[in-house]
Design a protein around this motif. Structure first.
Motif, PDB file in Angstrom:
ATOM      1  N   LEU A 176       0.923  -1.387   0.132  1.00 11.91           N
ATOM      2  CA  LEU A 176      -0.062   0.056  -0.025  1.00 11.91           C
ATOM      3  C   LEU A 176       0.847   1.125  -0.134  1.00 11.91           C
ATOM      4  N   GLN A 216      -0.787   7.955  -9.121  1.00 13.90           N
ATOM      5  CA  GLN A 216      -1.442   6.627  -8.793  1.00 13.90           C
ATOM      6  C   GLN A 216      -1.220   5.677  -9.787  1.00 13.90           C
ATOM      7  N   ASP A 255      -0.778  -2.374  -4.610  1.00 10.86           N
ATOM      8  CA  ASP A 255      -2.163  -2.644  -4.718  1.00 10.86           C
ATOM      9  C   ASP A 255      -3.232  -1.633  -4.367  1.00 10.86           C
ATOM     10  N   ASP A 256      -2.690  -0.756  -3.601  1.00 13.02           N
ATOM     11  CA  ASP A 256      -3.703   0.469  -3.334  1.00 13.02           C
ATOM     12  C   ASP A 256      -2.776   1.689  -3.075  1.00 13.02           C
ATOM     13  N   TYR A 257      -3.564   2.901  -2.991  1.00 16.91           N
ATOM     14  CA  TYR A 257      -2.779   4.134  -2.791  1.00 16.91           C
ATOM     15  C   TYR A 257      -3.549   4.974  -1.943  1.00 16.91           C
ATOM     16  N   ILE A 258      -2.843   5.570  -0.905  1.00 17.59           N
ATOM     17  CA  ILE A 258      -3.539   6.298   0.236  1.00 17.59           C
ATOM     18  C   ILE A 258      -2.781   7.479   0.100  1.00 17.59           C
ATOM     19  N   VAL A 314      -9.357   4.946   7.568  1.00 17.03           N
ATOM     20  CA  VAL A 314      -9.178   4.607   6.114  1.00 17.03           C
ATOM     21  C   VAL A 314      -7.891   3.602   5.956  1.00 17.03           C
ATOM     22  N   VAL A 315      -6.983   4.105   6.554  1.00 18.90           N
ATOM     23  CA  VAL A 315      -5.710   3.122   6.534  1.00 18.90           C
ATOM     24  C   VAL A 315      -6.176   1.633   7.103  1.00 18.90           C
ATOM     25  N   ALA A 372      -8.829   0.209   7.352  1.00 19.72           N
ATOM     26  CA  ALA A 372      -9.809  -0.339   6.571  1.00 19.72           C
ATOM     27  C   ALA A 372      -9.272  -0.951   5.340  1.00 19.72           C
ATOM     28  N   LYS A 373      -8.264  -0.167   4.871  1.00 23.98           N
ATOM     29  CA  LYS A 373      -7.692  -0.661   3.651  1.00 23.98           C
ATOM     30  C   LYS A 373      -6.623  -1.733   3.735  1.00 23.98           C
ATOM     31  N   SER A 381      -8.755  -5.092   4.396  1.00 27.32           N
ATOM     32  CA  SER A 381      -9.265  -5.348   2.923  1.00 27.32           C
ATOM     33  C   SER A 381      -8.139  -6.295   2.249  1.00 27.32           C
ATOM     34  N   GLN A 382      -6.861  -5.745   2.460  1.00 29.40           N
ATOM     35  CA  GLN A 382      -6.024  -6.133   1.713  1.00 29.40           C
ATOM     36  C   GLN A 382      -5.541  -7.574   2.310  1.00 29.40           C
TER      37      GLN A 382
END
Lengths: 338, 232
Positions: free
Chosen positions: B76, B87, B96-99, B107-108, B110-111, B114-115
């Motif tokens: 992440l 991004q 896999d994702d971008y915060i 948010v962190v 939760a991500k 989920s990852q």
């Protein structure tokens, strides 16, 4: 041609005067031979005419250049023939062109450096803000709440600066793709939840999941962000509702943010899209920078979206963004309806 | 227990993230020397990596490519840069994702969850269930259940969020604004709806014999009171 004639008019007049003078001298001296004189006059006029024609042909490029408006800087680099005057003119033009380009480049570099600096600076500022933001997250006393509010304001301000700086390089920073208006609106509303809660204003979302438009998600989010910030700011204390809705308009989709707040005075409406214009409401709300709606207009212009604004003092304001819908959606809809 | 590697050069953000993650039962490892990112990575084999983009020496994109050659674990990005290009770059380099900074813990977390769920299965054994406890009253956040001794009630998502906020802040007052903010995810929640949820939570607590556990503090908000302890 006209310019050539105007330019050569004095020469022609001088030539005629000289010819008459010569004829007069011969006549006064007592020498008179009608046919010879007519012949001499004819020959002189013929050669003078030939000279003029040659002159015009060799210098035509210059005269055309001088009588037509310059449309681009690059026209200065064209050549105008081989005559001495043409070459001298070419050199002068080229020199001007070079000097001008040099200055332009110097200025462009400066501007780019400045933009880069601003962007970097904003990003640097984001680290301390992140730290403050994280430190406050588990605190829930009035002081923390108040600091949180200020951090939000700084964040908003930095965001605007960043987007203004980015506008210069818009072409390198946008990707057009189908954007779902519903999820876009939901995200932007969630991002602004503290702003809404703090001002005790609640959003009403009337956007169906079917609406998809050709746009850039980030820029469109920023636009919606600006509109919501305005809507909340000018509603606070007067009304507690802001409506976001989307509907079909011809072959386009309109996304609308409506507030029921103080509205914009008639004489200010024309000018709200100008940069730094804050108008009467700006005087009542010291936080107005006058940049919000200007940016909205600029960005929408570049994204090819239309912007409309309606407002009535005391009744509220509607700002509408008109975008072209992703085609299949509209067709499917039409089919489904018929 | 999942091991999370944090590659972030700002010491404060690093520390705050570590604290938060450890509070929720993750094991964290951070990097001190930014030329030895890969050595640390190979040594600890993290389950997930939080990676900053702007780092000394090489940027996060570079490290992401390096890590991808070694492992498929979720990566992440956390970054202040928020342009679309960044991004896209991140995803193309194997993230896999971008915060984007500044971010919320919610948010962190939760991500990350989920990852981890996606990479290692829904109920991965190493992931301990998140619980909040106040004087014997236990809230299970994944199952959304509230437990007290032998009695147990099921909660809706919003009720669980509400109770989590109250229990996390116990014994302090939680403002109405803060509760509204917590409850607002996809759908916004207005004042009246909050009142409804508060009533429901009170009802459920009452079913467990805990009447008056959620106390209204006029002008500021709500507070959890361990009424069940007062009696003892």
């Amino acid at each position: 041609m006209k310019l050539f004639l105007r330019d050569q008019w004095a020469f022609a007049a001088f030539f005629l005067v000289q010819m008459i003078l010569l004829l007069l001298i011969f006549t006064l001296d007592g020498y008179w031979n009608e046919s010879l004189m007519i012949y001499a006059v004819f020959l002189s006029l013929f050669f003078a005419g030939a000279f003029m024609v040659v002159r015009y042909l060799t210098h035509r490029a210059i005269y055309q250049r001088l009588s037509n408006p310059v449309e681009s800087l690059e026209e200065l680099t064209q050549t105008h023939g081989n005559a001495a005057l043409s070459r001298a003119l070419d050199e002068t033009f080229l020199e001007h062109y070079r000097l001008y380009k040099e200055q332009l480049h110097a200025y462009e570099n400066k501007q780019r450096d400045y933009t880069t600096f601003i962007q970097q600076w904003v990003h640097q500022m984001k680290t301390p803000i992140s730290v403050i933001h994280l430190l406050l997250q588990n605190e829930d006393d009035p002081v923390a709440e108040s600091v949180r509010e200020e951090v939000d304001r700084i964040k908003r301000g930095l965001e605007t600066v960043l987007y203004i700086a980015r506008l210069d390089r818009f072409e390198q920073d946008f990707i057009v793709e189908p954007v779902s208006l519903q999820s876009l609106a939901q995200n932007v509303l969630a991002e602004n939840k503290r702003l809404f809660i703090r001002n005790q204003v609640y959003p009403e979302l009337k956007v169906d999941g079917q609406w998809r438009v050709e746009s850039d998600e980030k820029w469109l989010s920023f636009v919606l962000n600006q509109l919501l910030t305005n809507a909340v700011r000018y509603s606070a204390g007067k009304s507690n509702k802001v409506t976001v809705r989307a509907y079909e308009r011809g072959s386009s989709v309109a996304l609308e943010v409506q507030d029921y707040g103080i509205g914009i005075p008639q004489q200010d409406i024309r000018r709200v899209f100008q940069p730094y214009f804050t108008g009467e409401n700006g005087r009542k709300y010291p936080e107005s920078t006058g940049m919000g709606l200007y940016l909205v207009k600029e960005i929408c212009g570049r994204l090819n979206h239309g912007v409309e604004l309606e407002s009535e003092v005391g009744e509220g304001t509607i700002v509408r963004i008109v975008m072209s819908a992703v085609v299949p959606t509209l067709q499917e809809r039409k089919k489904a309806e018929s | 227990m999942s091991t999370i590697m944090i590659v972030e050069d700002d010491p404060k953000i690093n520390q705050l993230l570590q604290n938060q993650l450890e509070k929720y039962g993750y094991h964290t490892v951070n990097v001190e020397h930014f030329d030895r990112v890969m050595e640390v990575f190979k040594e600890i084999r993290p389950d997930l990596v939080l990676l900053d983009v702007n780092l000394p020496k090489f940027d996060g994109f570079y490290w992401c490519r390096q890590m991808r050659q070694e492992s498929n674990c979720p990566i992440l990005f956390i970054s202040a840069r928020d342009s679309k290009m960044d991004q896209v770059m991140a995803l193309e380099n194997g993230a896999d994702d971008y915060i984007t900074k500044p971010f919320d813990y919610d948010v962190v977390m939760a991500k990350i969850r989920s990852q981890l769920r996606r990479a290692y299965g829904l109920y991965a054994p190493q992931e301990g269930e998140r619980t909040v406890e106040v004087a014997g009253l236990k809230l299970f956040l994944e199952r959304m259940e509230l437990m007290m001794h032998e009695s147990k009630v099921e909660l809706s998502k919003k009720e669980a969020l509400l109770l989590e906020a109250l229990m996390n802040q116990y014994p302090r007052v939680v403002s109405r604004e803060r509760l509204l903010e917590k409850l607002w995810d996809e759908q916004f929640v207005d004042e009246n709806t909050l009142n409804v949820y508060i009533t429901r939570v009170r009802g459920k607590l009452k079913d467990m014999g805990l009447e008056g556990a959620v106390e209204t503090v006029r002008g500021s908000g709500y507070r959890l009171r361990a009424v069940w302890e007062d009696g003892q």
